[in-house]
Design an enzyme around this catalytic site. Sequence first.
Site, PDB file in Angstrom:
ATOM      1  N   ASP A 126      -4.553   2.520  -4.536  1.00  0.00           N
ATOM      2  CA  ASP A 126      -3.139   2.583  -4.529  1.00  0.00           C
ATOM      3  C   ASP A 126      -2.349   1.313  -3.906  1.00  0.00           C
ATOM      4  OD1 ASP A 126      -4.166   2.946  -2.051  1.00  0.00           O
ATOM      5  OD2 ASP A 126      -2.854   4.746  -1.461  1.00  0.00           O
TER       6      ASP A 126
ATOM      7  N   ASP B 148       0.661  -1.286   0.011  1.00  0.00           N
ATOM      8  CA  ASP B 148       0.124  -0.014   0.010  1.00  0.00           C
ATOM      9  C   ASP B 148       0.930   1.154   0.014  1.00  0.00           C
ATOM     10  OD1 ASP B 148      -3.097   0.933   0.786  1.00  0.00           O
ATOM     11  OD2 ASP B 148      -1.559   2.226   1.638  1.00  0.00           O
ATOM     12  N   LEU B 149       0.715   2.207  -1.095  1.00  0.00           N
ATOM     13  CA  LEU B 149       1.474   3.264  -1.038  1.00  0.00           C
ATOM     14  C   LEU B 149       1.211   4.136  -0.054  1.00  0.00           C
ATOM     15  CD1 LEU B 149       1.179   4.250  -4.902  1.00  0.00           C
ATOM     16  CD2 LEU B 149       3.033   2.921  -3.843  1.00  0.00           C
TER      17      LEU B 149
END
Length: 399
Positions: free
Chosen positions: A302, A259-260
């Site tokens: 994302d 996960d960004l």
Amino acid sequence: MSGDNAPRGVPVRMHPVGLWFACRHAESGYREEQGRILRHQARIALVLGMFLYGAFGLLDVAISDSVPVPALALRGGVLLVGLGALLVTWTSHFERHHQWPLMTAGLAAGLGGVGIMAILPEALAHGYATGLILVVIAVFLLLGISFLNALLVNLVILVAFAVVLVGAYEDRIQVLTESVQLLAALVLGGVAAYIQEYQRRELYVQRLELEDERNRHRDMALTDALTGLPNRALLLQRLEQAVARTRRHRIHGAGLFIDLDRFKPVNDIHGHEAGDRVLQAMGKRLLACVRETDTVARFGGDEFFVLLEDMEHADFAREVAARVVDALSQPVPIDSDDPDSPRVVMGASVGICEFPSVAATAEAVLTGADDAMYAVKKAGGNGFSSYRGGEPGEVVCLG
């Protein structure tokens, strides 16, 4: 497309006269397909042709007491050529090179008939003209020879008939009449063969186009439109297969849920188009962190997922996770085509779940990796953690 067919998206063009495909892959695929289809047809045609050729020879012997030995020998030679072509249909070479044995058999039948007519007395020989017409029709429509090759074979037969017999027989009008009849059979048979092959090739092109369309729809359904990476549906398929393979072959794999960090401000400040470009850049960086045999997928938003199979050693997944965090924490330009574009710094939270030692199913791998990723998020992000079968392990923060 199946076999050596045309590259996807490239139109298949057919020569209007020769009926061959301009695309080498499509032509090769068509010939191999026809070789498989024509194998049984060619056997039937050759057996039938040899039977009739031999039967007419027995008829000659029955109705005439003086059939020359060379004529019988020539007929026997033609039958041997036909038998050789028949044997070739049982070999693996027939699918790719089926035209040559069939053309040889057709040419032998026609030239053998011309030769027998030249050997026999003129009064007996004229009855063979009808037999040559049958050969012409069989070459065009029964043996499975392509239109252009069949036309070449029959033109050779027609020229041989005219050259050999016009000079050999006194009844020039009869020979001329028979030549015209043979030419008429060639024209009618040629037109019919042209239409038949044109329709076969058109159907083949339609199948290629339908298959290409199905492949495009399949790719659209299994590929993320923004990054070009596998989407969640394709990832789940590959993950289930990978888990099954690790159990069967006693190897180890791992899933990395990514996960960004700090991605939302990119969309809020620079806009969604900038956010899309950043996601594309992150997808490319992830691909550079793994092996060609590994899978990088966009899970949604994302979030990304990396599937590792046949890991090289026990700490391999953690090493890949460290590379991922380092690569995704490097500054990324909002617009890679603009050298003066502003850069953003994000990071990544990575959760690791190994299988089959920790998780035995695809769903368990996803859940475990997701739990480990959230543990990294709670610890401040930009790091990784491994799921230990009940709770996440130690969080390793890299920045």
